[in-house]
Design an enzyme around this catalytic site. Structure first.
Site, PDB file in Angstrom:
ATOM      1  CD  GLU A 320      -2.937  -1.313   0.464  1.00 55.99           C
ATOM      2  OE1 GLU A 320      -3.285  -0.243  -0.096  1.00 55.99           O
ATOM      3  OE2 GLU A 320      -3.519  -2.401   0.297  1.00 55.99           O
ATOM      4  CD  GLU A 737       9.830 -52.650  19.286  1.00 58.74           C
ATOM      5  OE1 GLU A 737      10.633 -52.061  18.517  1.00 58.74           O
ATOM      6  OE2 GLU A 737       9.269 -52.082  20.244  1.00 58.74           O
TER       7      GLU A 737
END
Length: 1355
Positions: A320, A737
């Site tokens: 602006e 696992e």
């Protein structure tokens, strides 16, 4: 171009006056002088602007400038772009407008005049172009360096049509029009939006279409969008998901980069850098450092800057440039001086960060579209046509990865980015081996352009009987978060009929916790179909599970419909796959990590597998967002079976994971046999795992028989996820696992898939073992929610889901299984479970006491109604009561309510008046009274007929602010009120709720205390009491009539004008200081009437809150506090007398619950939005719940309503019928007994069954009057009985007298006393007045004896 040629002479005359200064200079110097400004700055109309740009391009040195148009406006005006960079090749007829990009040279664009009445960019960009051309020709070092290294594109006017309508000097805009294009469309609201609900229609905006097409042809890196109306640099995001008009900081992934760019412009602008534009009418508006986040300033949906960032590589900010949108010509020179250095400095920032090339390691050819990923920043860019890339980054140290389909990714670590020019980092990617060709019928769907690496997998050797071989995955490599995200979106997009990608929450670093659902009906729980889940990467550095789950997604998707095994699984199981529960930890972990801990924990450095509530120990660590998200997820879906994939060994670990001693010892769960069977189903398919000695080089003594182990026997894990699953849900979970190495090299991943693919499939099939079925109501055949399914000798019941369906995993054997539900007689069956598949066992339950009371006490259900509106509303209540029902309401709601600031008394009053004035047909604002300091205690009624009596409608009140230092409740109620008003006549569900409910909202009971309370006072008691120093929640003493003169004015107002004046069905009070719900009583009492109902209401609120139901408020001063279900009786938490809740129940005959909205009494305003998001579903659930319970109508046999009849529920709770004979009482689901009493009528006894998802309606007709001859039945019966007794007594006396006379006449004489002593005794007894004078005579009246006995017993 014809107009350009015709005006060329005029343009040359205007712009080349400097040529007259001499002819001795070199040609390019002469052209430079021609390019220098020859007149003062002014606004040029479109034709003039085109001529001036063309003249400048022609006059510029060869190879420096090119003018082209990217398209046309609505009215056909060209959208001119001037390209400026050194070394441009001559224009070729076959190339795109503007020419091709140059290798390694970043592209920057500046776009102006998007709003036609903000034209300052037009003369500024023209002057900038002139300066650049002149500076290049004059050999200025800064300009030369810029044009030699940067490809600059200047678009002075994107909205030339609007400019032609605008008028010079119009500073505010709108006076003369021109902001929009010629079709009235705001170009900066017309782009696709990341938070928008639908794609915009681009047909009315050819300017936007042209710009998007131009951006797609190029790879712009940096952009500025030049506007007017203030003096500030605004950066993304320009809007937020809530679209709150202002005040919401909408942060992009590159927030730091954008702030850096915005400051680069603002710091060189003499006004902008002050942060005080001082624009007329906005003199008080300030911006720190002259910059602002776009959405925080004001929300712009469909803006251009966000489109640049989200849909392209381009970083754009909005500038602006002046307070006046269309400043007068006289100010243009000053504006140029203000912005010149800023424009140059901004363009130069395109060179910061990292840059380089991504090339094929074999051919050294550039790899177009290679993805550049920066660790920790969730926004990728792609390489250009030549493999060149440039990634804007602020100074710091980074890990950067380059990936492209068909190549092994490469990561460069610890790259240092400094101020100034970018750090050069080149990548050389090795191509991977192409997978072997498959049979044509088995070729998988071609992958779209994305970061996928293909590695071959050894095909399974066909068995002699197998005619079909499934398609195996080909994507074997490690997927970082962005790469994983692309992968998941790809498969969700390619297989929409069987997939749904969703997120259960966010990590600490705000990464999504993605879940891929795979089912033949994704997004739907099919009655009778079990739900299964896999979770991977809970520890960030244990990555094999993450990659296996991505492989599994690919495998299931590609083989559905062709492979019988996969097709059967997907059609009969709802599968949920979460590849990464700890995405933050993953990003910190390192490939090759064998047994380390880097990346194991989350970003707060907590182990997520020690963070769940534990049965044996108090978990000291605060609950983490990942943990809370997963717990909420598990409470949302009826999961039956699950596996948690880890790394570091090779074994299946089953519950329990710890024991009460905290030592390594076998900790047996009630379902130990089931868990062993589940664990073996996985390990048997993995040869190495089943052998039981997995990691000999790392743990030589470790041995697991058959590859399974009890968790606690291996090692103690308090706070683990698998035990929490088993103890708090219906879900059986094991921990797997997958290998000894936590983060193996990518080339080893195919081996892991081969070892585990059969195991993964076999384990999923276990969800269908045991028993399953439905529990149905014998009366209406509907499923019964939350029925308990218990197995004899196994102390672990499961419960039914919403359709009455259940699943109970069991090993083969014979079982005694019982189904029991509140309000029903339990049913037990003997069941034999085989070794193959599951056994369906259905139960039909009869409601309790139906047999016993048959013929005496009718059981009343909801009667059918012929009113279609009534049926429709009951259907709505049922729909809103089911899983995700309220979420659907919220998604369909219009307008976003996003509280972002607190409302002190004056603002609160104005807010309420604003609602009343804007929605006068559904609101009524009144004052209940005044506080000590004469502030009004406002009450807002929301109803389709406000301030009119409708006794048949249930009435609910929401109150807050009884403690002034806890104003969150006040703000939540204001947000609720606005939400309801905004959605009336916009959202069908909200409209129907308002039409059929009287809602009263009292947001601030203690406005005086609120005025002195202080924001961020999390533990402060300032403002808790009223102005007299009285805690109002101790002022509602039970004997209110005696002490009414000494009441605090606030208390008196609430008592007299709210609680006692109106017949409420439910009250919800909001307070602060913890995260839980309390139900009556706050005073210590032995028993609580209607306890089940009160607890049910409190639980309903807690269960609709994402965290409250977990029962761990986690408040700093009580971090170890645990509240089961988030619900507790008031006296068991903070016992006190004189509470509003107790008064409401005792004297207002209205159940009231108190909601404690959060640990902090007065949190910062920035937390209000998240608090509203957390509580809005719970608040709306109360609006739904108030319509349940029992609605009744009491009348006599002639149909006349009976008011003030007494309804006694379960021999305790009492309510009275209202005008018109209506009554309403909330009750917990189940069977309830009701006695109805009315003057002049016999008491009615009925039983009512209350459903959890629908209202129950009863019509009570007194068919026997309690009067005879107009007199009360009791009186008539009493008189009749007394009369009958008198008649009988008289008859007896007459008979006795007659009998005596008869004897006398028969004998002819009186009976003579035989002894003188007897006579004397009689005389003596009579003289003393004894009542027993004639007891020995044979003619004594027996009635006298009975009366004397009765009299004696009374004394």
């Amino acid at each position: 171009m014809a107009s350009v040629e015709r005006g060329l002479g005029q343009g040359l005359l205007l712009l080349f006056c400097a040529l007259l200064l001499g002819s001795a200079r070199k040609v390019h110097i002469k052209k430079a002088e021609a390019a220098a400004p020859g007149e003062t700055l002014r606004y040029l109309h479109s034709a003039e602007l085109g001529q001036a740009l063309q003249a400048l391009a022609d006059a510029a040195p060869a190879g420096l400038a090119r003018l082209f148009s990217i398209g046309s406006s609505v009215e056909g005006r060209p959208l001119w772009v001037l390209r400026l960079t050194a070394g441009l090749e001559p224009e070729r007829p076959d190339e795109e407008p503007g020419g091709s990009p140059l290798p390694g040279r970043p592209q920057v664009k500046l776009v102006g005049n998007m709003h036609g009445d903000e034209p300052l960019a037009r003369p500024l960009l023209l002057r900038l172009a002139q300066e650049l051309v002149r500076g290049w020709a004059n050999g200025e070092e800064r300009i030369g360096r810029l044009l030699n290294t940067t490809d600059i594109y200047l678009l002075p006017s994107l909205n030339p049509d609007g400019f032609e309508r605008a008028r010079e000097g119009d500073c505010g805009g709108g006076a003369e029009g021109g902001r929009e294009n010629s079709r009235g469309r705001d170009l900066n609201r017309s782009f696709p939006d990341q938070f928008g609900v639908a794609e915009p229609n681009l047909e009315p905006v050819p300017e936007v279409q042209a710009l998007i097409a131009w951006m797609r042809r190029n790879r712009f890196l940096l952009s500025g969008n030049l506007h007017g109306g203030s003096v500030v640099a605004s950066y993304p995001y320009d809007d937020s998901p809530t679209h709150k008009p202002s005040g919401i900081y909408s942060k992009s992934a590159d927030d730091e980069v954008f702030k850096y760019l915005a400051k680069a412009y603002a710091s060189n602008h003499p006004i902008m850098r002050t942060g005080k534009p001082n624009c007329p009418g906005e003199e008080g508006e300030t911006f720190q450092d002259g910059i602002t986040n776009g959405a925080h300033w004001y929300d712009v949906e469909g803006g251009m800057q966000d489109y640049n960032y989200v849909w392209a590589n381009c970083f754009e900010i909005t500038l602006e440039l002046s307070c006046c949108k269309y400043p007068p010509t006289s100010e243009l020179q000053q504006e140029w001086e203000n912005n010149r250095d800023s424009l140059l400095a901004f363009i130069e920032k395109v060179h910061m960060g990292v840059k380089g090339f991504v090339r094929d390691a074999v051919s050294e050819a550039g790899l177009e579209n290679a993805t550049i990923v920066v660790a920790g920043i969730a926004h990728n860019i792609t390489a250009g046509k030549f493999g060149d890339y440039h990634r804007l980054l602020v100074p710091g140290t980074y890990n950067v990865t380059a990936l492209v389909t068909g190549y092994a990714p490469v990561t460069k670590e610890n790259i240092e980015v400094k101020e100034g020019d970018a750090t050069e980092v080149n990548f050389s990617l090795q191509p991977t081996v192409t997978p072997p060709a498959r049979n044509v019928t088995q070729v998988p769907t071609p992958a779209p352009v994305s970061a996928i690496t293909s590695t071959p997998v050894q095909e399974e050797v066909p068995s002699p009987t197998s005619l079909h071989q499934p398609i195996q995955p080909v994507d074997f490599r490690h997927h970082h978060f962005s790469d994983m995200e692309i992968f998941l979106r790809r498969y969700a997009n390619e297989y929409p009929n069987i997939t749904r990608l969703y997120s259960v929450g966010k990590s600490v670093e705000l990464r999504e916790l993605y879940v891929m659902e795979i089912s033949d009906n994704p997004g739907v729980h099919e009655a009778g179909e079990p739900e299964f889940k896999y979770i991977g990467n809970m520890h960030g550095n244990e990555v094999v599970g993450r990659e296996l789950l991505l492989n599994l997604i690919e495998y299931l998707c590609k083989n559905f419909g062709t492979d019988p095994e996969v097709t059967d699984l997907v059609q009969n199981t709802r599968i949920h796959i979460m590849p990464s529960m700890n995405p933050d930890g993953y990003e910190k972990s390192q490939e090759g990590d064998r047994g380390g801990t880097v990346g194991r924990n989350n970003s707060n450095n907590y182990d997520l597998n020690r963070n769940f509530p534990d049965q044996f120990f108090q978990v000291a660590d605060p609950p983490q967002p990942e943990t809370l998200a997963v717990m909420t997820w598990l409470k949302t879906y009826p999961f039956v079976l699950s596996a948690n994939l880890h790394g570091g060994s090779l074994v299946v670990n089953y519950p329990f994971d710890d024991d009460e001693q905290g030592i390594a010892i076998y900790s047996k769960s009630p379902d130990d046999a089931v868990f062993q069977q589940l664990a073996l189903s996985y390990s048997k398919e993995n040869t190495k795992m089943y052998q039981g000695s997995p990691c000999k080089d790392m743990y030589p003594t470790e041995y697991f028989p058959h590859g399974i182990t009890n968790g606690a026997q291996w090692y103690n894990v308090p706070g683990g996820m698998q035990d929490w699953n088993y103890l708090n849900t219906n879900c059986f979970e094991v921990t797997i696992e997958l290998g000894c190495v936590k983060y193996p090299k990518a080339e080893e991943l195919p081996k892991y898939w081969e070892q585990n693919r059969r195991s993964l499939l076999q384990f999923m099939k276990q969800v269908h073992r045991g028993v399953w079925g439905f529990v149905l109501d014998a009366t209406d055949k509907r499923g019964i929610l939350n029925t308990t399914i218990s197995v004899a000798d196994i102390d672990h019941p499961v419960t039914t889901s919403k359709d009455g369906d259940y699943w109970r995993l069991l090993v083969p054997g014979k079982y005694k299984i019982t189904a029991s539900a509140r309000g029903y007689d339990p049913v037990t069956k003997m069941v034999e479970v085989g070794s193959k598949g599951g056994v369906q066992v259905n139960f039909t339950l009869k409601r309790t006491d139906i047999k016993v009371e048959e013929g005496k006490v009718p059981v009343v259900n909801t009667p059918d109604t012929s009113d279609p509106n009534e049926k429709e509303f009951k259907t709505l209540i049922k729909d809103l009561s089911v899983e995700n029902g309220l979420e659907r309401l919220l998604l369909a709601s219009s307008g976003n309510v996003s509280p972002y600031r607190y409302h002190p008394y004056k603002d609160l009053s104005e807010f309420l008046r604003g609602l009343y004035l804007n929605y006068p047909h559904i609101t009524n604002l009144t004052s209940l009274g005044q506080s000590v300091e004469f502030r009004q205690i406002w009450s807002l009624e929301i109803s389709n007929k406000p301030n009119q009596s409708e006794p048949e409608e249930p009435k609910i009140r929401f109150v807050a602010g009884i403690h002034g230092n806890a104003p969150v409740g006040t703000e939540l109620l204001l947000a609720l009120a606005e939400f309801l008003c905004m959605n009336y006549k916009k959202n069908a569900a909200v409209t129907k709720l308002i039409d059929r409910t009287r809602i009263v909202i009292v947001p601030s009971l203690n406005p005086d205390g609120r005025e002195v309370a202080q924001e961020r006072g999390c533990t402060s008691k300032i403002g808790q009491n009223n102005a007299h120093g009285k805690d109002l929640d101790t002022d509602f003493t039970s004997n209110f009539s005696r002490y009414s003169g000494t009441r605090e004015p606030e208390t008196k107002a609430i008592m007299d004008n709210l609680i006692l004046k109106h017949d409420f069905s439910l009250s919800v009070a909001l307070d602060g200081g913890s995260l839980l719900v309390t139900y009556p009583y706050d005073k210590p009492v032995q028993t609580v009437e209607n306890k089940e109902t009160l607890k049910h209401l409190a639980s309903l609120y807690a269960n609709n809150h994402p965290l409250m139901h977990l029962g761990q408020p986690g408040c700093p001063n009580k971090s170890d506090e645990t509240i089961p279900g988030g619900v507790i009786r008031g006296s068991e938490w903070h016992s006190h007398v004189g509470s509003m809740k107790d008064f409401s129940v005792t004297f207002g005959h209205c159940p009231e619950i108190t909601v404690y909205t959060g640990c902090c009494y007065f949190p910062s305003a920035g937390q209000l939005l998240s608090l509203w998001t957390d509580h809005r579903k719970s608040l709306l659930s109360m609006l739904v719940e108030v319509h349940k319970g029992v609605h009744g109508f009491v009348q006599d046999k002639s149909g006349k309503p009976i008011s003030k009849a007494v309804i006694v529920v379960n021999e305790g709770l009492k309510v009275c019928t209202k005008e018109g004979g209506y009554f309403h009482v909330l009750l917990a689901p189940g069977l309830h007994s009701i006695d109805v009493k009315a003057n002049g009528h016999q008491t009615k006894h009925i039983k009512v069954f209350v459903r959890p998802d629908a209202p129950s309606s009863v019509l009570i007709v007194f068919d026997t009057e309690n009067r005879i001859f107009g007199l009360p039945r009791e009186l008539v019966v009493t008189v009749a009985a007394a009369s009958m007794s008198a008649v009988v007594l008289t008859a007896c006396i007459i008979w006795c007298v007659c009998s005596i006379k008869s004897n006398r006449h028969k004998d002819g004489f009186h009976r003579l006393r035989q002894h003188h002593d007897d006579y004397e005794d009689e005389i003596r007894m009579m003289a003393t007045g004894s009542k027993k004078s004639l007891l020995s005579h044979e003619f004594q009246d027996e009635t006298d004896t009975e009366e004397e006995t009765l009299y004696s017993s009374k004394h």
